[in-house]
Design a protein around this motif. Sequence first.
Motif, PDB file in Angstrom:
ATOM      1  N   LEU A 132       0.880  -1.227  -0.082  1.00  0.00           N
ATOM      2  CA  LEU A 132      -0.010   0.040  -0.004  1.00  0.00           C
ATOM      3  C   LEU A 132       0.816   1.155  -0.085  1.00  0.00           C
ATOM      4  N   PHE A 133       2.026   1.100   0.889  1.00  0.00           N
ATOM      5  CA  PHE A 133       2.973   2.400   0.785  1.00  0.00           C
ATOM      6  C   PHE A 133       3.210   2.554  -0.806  1.00  0.00           C
ATOM      7  N   LEU A 190      -4.891  17.358   3.714  1.00  0.00           N
ATOM      8  CA  LEU A 190      -4.603  16.364   4.271  1.00  0.00           C
ATOM      9  C   LEU A 190      -3.432  15.218   3.792  1.00  0.00           C
ATOM     10  N   THR A 191      -2.419  15.159   4.323  1.00  0.00           N
ATOM     11  CA  THR A 191      -1.656  13.880   3.964  1.00  0.00           C
ATOM     12  C   THR A 191      -1.184  13.042   4.995  1.00  0.00           C
ATOM     13  N   PHE A 192      -0.841  11.836   4.838  1.00  0.00           N
ATOM     14  CA  PHE A 192      -0.372  10.736   5.799  1.00  0.00           C
ATOM     15  C   PHE A 192       0.746  10.168   4.892  1.00  0.00           C
ATOM     16  N   PHE A 210      -1.980  20.221   6.239  1.00  0.00           N
ATOM     17  CA  PHE A 210      -1.985  19.325   7.503  1.00  0.00           C
ATOM     18  C   PHE A 210      -1.264  18.056   6.901  1.00  0.00           C
ATOM     19  N   HIS A 211      -0.124  17.866   7.736  1.00  0.00           N
ATOM     20  CA  HIS A 211       0.425  16.642   7.662  1.00  0.00           C
ATOM     21  C   HIS A 211       0.382  15.703   8.945  1.00  0.00           C
ATOM     22  N   CYS A 212      -0.039  14.234   8.650  1.00  0.00           N
ATOM     23  CA  CYS A 212       0.174  13.430   9.866  1.00  0.00           C
ATOM     24  C   CYS A 212       1.028  12.179   9.498  1.00  0.00           C
ATOM     25  N   SER A 213       1.375  11.458  10.487  1.00  0.00           N
ATOM     26  CA  SER A 213       2.225  10.144  10.178  1.00  0.00           C
ATOM     27  C   SER A 213       1.104   9.339  10.073  1.00  0.00           C
ATOM     28  N   SER A 214       0.190   9.105  11.079  1.00  0.00           N
ATOM     29  CA  SER A 214      -0.668   7.961  10.935  1.00  0.00           C
ATOM     30  C   SER A 214      -1.915   8.406  11.821  1.00  0.00           C
ATOM     31  N   VAL A 215      -2.757   7.367  12.277  1.00  0.00           N
ATOM     32  CA  VAL A 215      -4.025   7.690  12.904  1.00  0.00           C
ATOM     33  C   VAL A 215      -3.990   8.568  14.049  1.00  0.00           C
ATOM     34  N   GLY A 261      -2.886   5.078   8.358  1.00  0.00           N
ATOM     35  CA  GLY A 261      -3.423   6.300   8.484  1.00  0.00           C
ATOM     36  C   GLY A 261      -4.337   6.751   7.455  1.00  0.00           C
ATOM     37  N   TYR A 262      -3.709   6.420   6.087  1.00  0.00           N
ATOM     38  CA  TYR A 262      -4.431   6.911   4.818  1.00  0.00           C
ATOM     39  C   TYR A 262      -5.586   6.084   4.796  1.00  0.00           C
ATOM     40  N   GLU A 263      -5.605   4.638   4.883  1.00  0.00           N
ATOM     41  CA  GLU A 263      -6.430   3.939   4.797  1.00  0.00           C
ATOM     42  C   GLU A 263      -7.833   4.153   5.662  1.00  0.00           C
ATOM     43  N   MET A 264      -7.499   4.493   6.702  1.00  0.00           N
ATOM     44  CA  MET A 264      -8.629   4.752   7.679  1.00  0.00           C
ATOM     45  C   MET A 264      -9.138   5.898   7.606  1.00  0.00           C
TER      46      MET A 264
END
Length: 201
Positions: A14-15, A68-70, A39-44, A75-78
């Motif tokens: 997926l990555f 928004l980026t993951f 906004f940037h987040c690593s994960s959930v 994180g992205y899939e959820m």
Amino acid sequence: LIGVAGAFNNKARLFKEGRKGLLKRMAEQVDHSSPIIWFHCSSVGEFEQARPLIEWYKENRKEYRILLTFFSPSGYEMRKNYPLADWIYYMPLDTVSNAKAFLDIVQPQKAIFIKYEFWYNFLTQLHRRNIPTYIVSAIFRPDQPFFKPYGKLFREMLKSFSNLFVQDSHSKELLEGIGITENVTICGDTRFDRVNQITAA
């Protein structure tokens, strides 16, 4: 290595797959009819820290649109269908060319990173373009590279932030010890805001 791992590991697949043609898709989809906040987040977990801020902007600063980026597939899939973000993508890998292309496409008015997200090329390009850049709910520990004799490159990244919103006084003291004495604000952990929102609902 990620490509090889993708043959055996779903997360690695997926990555890799999520970043195929990513910048091209973004160039086709992102428009600039309104100013954009990135906004940037690593994960959930980091997303839950960003969420109160995103919701605040949507409620109080309606002129902005949210990109928004993951970093991680989990994180992205959820959260790829989170309704308050106008666009949701994987973050491109941190190379000079990717950082330049990403910022050319997005042209953010502000960039907000959550907690532990320190990406040298993206931060360097944001700084060079004079784009206000913030890190929120950051927490620092003495064992991190910023505070080591070999950590000059890591310390340079900290200077790219317009303001560092840290969780506690210990983090602020550590930053002061390496000369980061201005634009540091103790603000706690925004996840607590999110918990309050959920429990009060």
